[in-house]
Design an enzyme around this catalytic site. Structure first.
Site, PDB file in Angstrom:
ATOM      1  CE  LYS A  13      -2.780  -1.043   3.709  1.00 49.99           C
ATOM      2  NZ  LYS A  13      -1.843  -2.196   3.783  1.00 49.99           N
ATOM      3  NE  ARG A  88      -4.204  -0.955  10.010  1.00 51.98           N
ATOM      4  CZ  ARG A  88      -3.153  -0.051   9.608  1.00 51.98           C
ATOM      5  NH1 ARG A  88      -3.071   0.892   9.013  1.00 51.98           N
ATOM      6  NH2 ARG A  88      -1.989  -1.606   9.247  1.00 51.98           N
ATOM      7  NE  ARG A 127       7.780  -2.919   5.804  1.00 48.81           N
ATOM      8  CZ  ARG A 127       5.275  -2.616   5.404  1.00 48.81           C
ATOM      9  NH1 ARG A 127       4.996  -1.816   4.639  1.00 48.81           N
ATOM     10  NH2 ARG A 127       5.289  -2.509   7.199  1.00 48.81           N
ATOM     11  NE  ARG A 160       6.901   0.396  10.479  1.00 49.73           N
ATOM     12  CZ  ARG A 160       4.949  -0.280   9.649  1.00 49.73           C
ATOM     13  NH1 ARG A 160       5.215   0.317   7.647  1.00 49.73           N
ATOM     14  NH2 ARG A 160       4.513  -0.789   9.863  1.00 49.73           N
ATOM     15  NE  ARG A 171       2.420  -3.895  10.858  1.00 53.89           N
ATOM     16  CZ  ARG A 171       3.263  -4.259  10.244  1.00 53.89           C
ATOM     17  NH1 ARG A 171       4.403  -5.061  10.273  1.00 53.89           N
ATOM     18  NH2 ARG A 171       3.099  -3.369   9.216  1.00 53.89           N
TER      19      ARG A 171
HETATM   20  P1  AMP Z   1       0.681   1.292   9.009  1.00 46.08           P
HETATM   21  O1  AMP Z   1       2.156   1.720   8.699  1.00 46.08           O
HETATM   22  O2  AMP Z   1      -0.235   1.196   8.075  1.00 46.08           O
HETATM   23  O3  AMP Z   1       1.227  -0.467   9.060  1.00 46.08           O
HETATM   24  O4  AMP Z   1       0.474   1.177  10.162  1.00 46.08           O
HETATM   25  C1  AMP Z   1       2.087   1.108  11.517  1.00 46.08           C
HETATM   26  C2  AMP Z   1       0.820   0.527  12.930  1.00 46.08           C
HETATM   27  O5  AMP Z   1       0.312   2.259  12.936  1.00 46.08           O
HETATM   28  C3  AMP Z   1      -0.856  -0.536  12.710  1.00 46.08           C
HETATM   29  O6  AMP Z   1      -0.316  -1.514  13.689  1.00 46.08           O
HETATM   30  C4  AMP Z   1      -1.423   0.522  14.453  1.00 46.08           C
HETATM   31  O7  AMP Z   1      -0.761  -0.408  15.103  1.00 46.08           O
HETATM   32  C5  AMP Z   1      -1.317   2.104  13.242  1.00 46.08           C
HETATM   33  N1  AMP Z   1      -2.299   2.418  12.787  1.00 46.08           N
HETATM   34  C6  AMP Z   1      -2.305   2.595  11.534  1.00 46.08           C
HETATM   35  N2  AMP Z   1      -3.445   3.060  11.168  1.00 46.08           N
HETATM   36  C7  AMP Z   1      -4.474   2.767  12.006  1.00 46.08           C
HETATM   37  C8  AMP Z   1      -5.492   3.043  12.141  1.00 46.08           C
HETATM   38  N3  AMP Z   1      -6.124   3.115  10.643  1.00 46.08           N
HETATM   39  N4  AMP Z   1      -6.532   2.367  12.905  1.00 46.08           N
HETATM   40  C9  AMP Z   1      -5.996   2.092  14.168  1.00 46.08           C
HETATM   41  N5  AMP Z   1      -4.180   1.989  14.023  1.00 46.08           N
HETATM   42  C10 AMP Z   1      -3.568   2.332  13.199  1.00 46.08           C
END
Ligand code: AMP
Length: 216
Positions: A13, A88, A127, A160, A171
């Site tokens: 994404k 999400r 990654r 990360r 996740r």
């Molecule tokens: P991402 O970079 O989109 O994979 O997000 C990393 C982490 O940020 C996720 O595993 C969640 O802990 C938090 N996070 C990101 N977007 C959301 C969301 N829309 N709702 C809740 N937690 C989020």
């Protein structure tokens, strides 16, 4: 173009969002990136979010929805936006629908990037992300021009915390339990477009652009 990107962690994404946002001249709004920027700046929002992010859990909706609402009220969305990592869960999808209805600017599409589980695990564990601009790379499939440095800004690449094996597992569970239901939500809304997100990055971008060009 007002767009949300949907797909499991590691579906690409973030990578596709960069190209699609540039193509449609719209801001790329990644909730994960906003949380990470706050984490780096040690803000109260970052300190709160870190408790959940480090475990692979979702940050509570109350925190996330307010943050997104603020972002969507900034003045740079005249061409639209691309949301990456939000919504999400179905409750967030409903909040987003309400925010946009109030502004009279409903979504045009929800683009689902579809990838199988094996591929996801290989992508996430390989990654590496820019410590400054967050651009993602991969130790085998998408190497930077200079090892360990970002092609965009030259900053060091890091793994990360939540791309480490135990957190990846959680996740993916959270995705299956909480996020996957938004696919049916958007299908019912008549907004869902699904493309295969396996193969060369530029071919996936082209197929996304072709699918989105049919959206009215
Ligand atoms: P991402 O970079 O989109 O994979 O997000 C990393 C982490 O940020 C996720 O595993 C969640 O802990 C938090 N996070 C990101 N977007 C959301 C969301 N829309 N709702 C809740 N937690 C989020």
């Amino acid at each position: 173009m007002r767009l949300v990107l949907v797909g499991p962690p590691g579906a690409g994404k973030g990578t596709q969002a960069q190209f699609l946002a540039a193509h449609f001249s719209i801001p790329h709004i990644s909730t994960g990136d906003i949380f990470r920027a706050n984490l780096k700046g040690n803000t109260p929002l970052g300190i709160e979010a870190k408790k959940f992010m480090d475990k692979g859990e979702l940050v509570p909706d109350s925190v996330t929805n307010d943050m997104v609402k603020d972002r969507l009220n900034q003045g740079d969305l005249e061409n639209g936006f691309l949301l990456d990592g939000y919504p999400r869960n179905v409750a967030q999808a409903e909040v987003l629908r309400a925010i946009l209805a109030e502004k009279g600017t409903p979504l045009h599409a929800a683009l689902e990037l579809s990838v199988n589980n094996e591929e996801i695990i290989s992508r996430l564990s390989g990654r590496r992300s820019c410590s400054n601009c967050q651009r993602p790379f991969h130790i085998e499939n998408e190497k930077p021009a200079v090892e360990g440095a970002c092609d965009n800004c030259g900053s060091p690449l890091i793994q990360r915390e939540d791309d480490k094996a135990e957190v990846i597992k959680r996740r993916l569970e959270v995705y299956a339990e909480q996020t996957e239901p938004i696919i049916s939500f958007y299908r019912n809304e008549g907004l869902l477009i699904t493309i295969s997100a396996t193969g060369a990055v530029n071919e996936i971008t082209e197929s996304a652009i072709a699918a989105l060009s049919r959206v009215k």
